[in-house]
Write a protein that holds these residues in place. Structure first.
Motif, PDB file in Angstrom:
ATOM      1  N   LEU A 151       0.960  -1.256   0.241  1.00 33.99           N
ATOM      2  CA  LEU A 151      -0.094   0.151  -0.002  1.00 33.99           C
ATOM      3  C   LEU A 151       0.869   1.361   0.021  1.00 33.99           C
ATOM      4  O   LEU A 151       0.560   2.196  -0.771  1.00 33.99           O
ATOM      5  CB  LEU A 151      -0.992   0.027   1.247  1.00 33.99           C
ATOM      6  CG  LEU A 151      -1.812   0.999   1.391  1.00 33.99           C
ATOM      7  CD1 LEU A 151      -2.782   1.245   0.131  1.00 33.99           C
ATOM      8  CD2 LEU A 151      -2.746   1.151   2.717  1.00 33.99           C
TER       9      LEU A 151
ATOM     10  N   SER B  92       0.813   4.050  -2.869  1.00 41.33           N
ATOM     11  CA  SER B  92       0.721   5.541  -2.690  1.00 41.33           C
ATOM     12  C   SER B  92       1.650   6.116  -3.194  1.00 41.33           C
ATOM     13  O   SER B  92       1.383   7.480  -3.553  1.00 41.33           O
ATOM     14  CB  SER B  92       0.410   5.593  -1.114  1.00 41.33           C
ATOM     15  OG  SER B  92      -0.671   4.789  -0.725  1.00 41.33           O
TER      16      SER B  92
ATOM     17  N   SER C 270      -3.345   9.940  -1.143  1.00 44.14           N
ATOM     18  CA  SER C 270      -1.980   9.102  -0.936  1.00 44.14           C
ATOM     19  C   SER C 270      -1.295   9.400  -0.027  1.00 44.14           C
ATOM     20  O   SER C 270      -0.334   8.905   0.391  1.00 44.14           O
ATOM     21  CB  SER C 270      -1.492   9.131  -2.714  1.00 44.14           C
ATOM     22  OG  SER C 270      -1.367  10.440  -2.835  1.00 44.14           O
TER      23      SER C 270
ATOM     24  N   THR D 219      -1.797   8.290   3.183  1.00 43.19           N
ATOM     25  CA  THR D 219      -1.554   6.720   3.314  1.00 43.19           C
ATOM     26  C   THR D 219      -0.007   6.766   3.452  1.00 43.19           C
ATOM     27  O   THR D 219       0.423   5.770   4.217  1.00 43.19           O
ATOM     28  CB  THR D 219      -2.222   6.305   2.291  1.00 43.19           C
ATOM     29  OG1 THR D 219      -3.500   6.680   1.941  1.00 43.19           O
ATOM     30  CG2 THR D 219      -1.918   4.742   2.194  1.00 43.19           C
TER      31      THR D 219
ATOM     32  N   SER E 199      -5.187   0.676  -4.625  1.00 43.43           N
ATOM     33  CA  SER E 199      -4.654   0.989  -3.440  1.00 43.43           C
ATOM     34  C   SER E 199      -6.193   0.731  -2.667  1.00 43.43           C
ATOM     35  O   SER E 199      -6.102   0.272  -1.347  1.00 43.43           O
ATOM     36  CB  SER E 199      -4.394   2.380  -3.378  1.00 43.43           C
ATOM     37  OG  SER E 199      -3.184   2.640  -3.727  1.00 43.43           O
TER      38      SER E 199
ATOM     39  N   TRP F 100     -10.243   6.460  -0.507  1.00 45.64           N
ATOM     40  CA  TRP F 100      -9.762   5.516  -1.968  1.00 45.64           C
ATOM     41  C   TRP F 100     -10.912   5.505  -2.536  1.00 45.64           C
ATOM     42  O   TRP F 100     -10.913   5.778  -3.868  1.00 45.64           O
ATOM     43  CB  TRP F 100      -9.074   4.376  -1.506  1.00 45.64           C
ATOM     44  CG  TRP F 100      -7.554   4.761  -1.111  1.00 45.64           C
ATOM     45  CD1 TRP F 100      -7.027   4.514   0.078  1.00 45.64           C
ATOM     46  CD2 TRP F 100      -6.623   5.093  -1.910  1.00 45.64           C
ATOM     47  NE1 TRP F 100      -5.816   4.804   0.100  1.00 45.64           N
ATOM     48  CE2 TRP F 100      -5.443   5.274  -1.282  1.00 45.64           C
ATOM     49  CE3 TRP F 100      -6.412   5.594  -3.342  1.00 45.64           C
ATOM     50  CZ2 TRP F 100      -4.243   5.785  -1.626  1.00 45.64           C
ATOM     51  CZ3 TRP F 100      -5.403   6.187  -3.770  1.00 45.64           C
ATOM     52  CH2 TRP F 100      -4.025   6.166  -2.913  1.00 45.64           C
TER      53      TRP F 100
END
Length: 188
Positions: free
Chosen positions: A13, A17, A58, A61, A143, A98
């Motif tokens: 992830l 990102s 992003s 994240t 994602s 997301w």
């Protein structure tokens, strides 16, 4: 085994990102530096709000994924912030961030529709900017799938072990932890 998989999913992830952030930055740079001869928006500079939303998601994240991966790997125990319920709340928020970003960006319709951002991207793959949008959408959806998988995995583990208030690393020994109300190191 499940904890190793969770750490690897968080690392993946994190990488996705980074890719989404880079693609969003490329798109924002392109739309805010249009030449007058560019056919996009008749050469008038602009930015897509959904790209900004994906960029912010992003970036958030990027901070969340390594923090949680480190917590799980290092077996950190800091009351509520490192519990399964805190992880699930964070994943729930990221699930919606997301899915909203990817869903709005994916929405297609006829060009006069003001809610249509980019239309059907399969018709313009000959242009590099169109390929950037396609890649950005693909990694945004990937994602989201990772966040969903992490949410389901953590939720099922917490339900099966009745561990919502326990440390999210999921590997604890009640006699060797400081997590509860009283230190349990000296218990038989």
């Amino acid at each position: 085994m499940i904890h190793t998989i969770r750490v690897l999913l968080y690392c993946l992830l994190f990488l996705f990102s980074i890719i989404v952030m880079a693609l969003c930055a490329v798109r924002i740079h392109y739309t805010t530096h249009l030449s007058r001869d560019d056919p996009l928006n008749y050469g008038i500079q602009f930015y897509d709000t959904v790209v900004v939303e994906l960029l912010v998601t992003s970036i958030l994240t990027l901070f969340w994924a390594p923090f949680i991966a480190r917590t799980i790997h290092s077996r950190l125990e800091h009351r509520f912030i490192n519990s399964f319920i805190a992880e699930l709340i964070g994943l729930f928020v990221f699930f919606f961030l997301w899915v909203v970003g990817a869903g709005i960006a994916t929405h297609t319709g006829n060009p006069p529709d003001i809610n249509t951002h980019w239309g059907n991207l399969s018709s313009c793959w000959g242009f590099s900017e169109c390929r950037v949008l396609t890649a950005m959408l693909a990694f945004a959806w990937l994602s989201w799938v990772l966040v969903f998988a992490l949410f389901v995995t953590s939720l099922l583990f917490a339900i099966a072990n009745k561990a919502f208030r326990d440390p999210m690393h999921g590997r604890w020994d009640r006699r060797a932890t400081q997590y509860g109300d009283t230190p349990m190191r000296n218990l038989p």
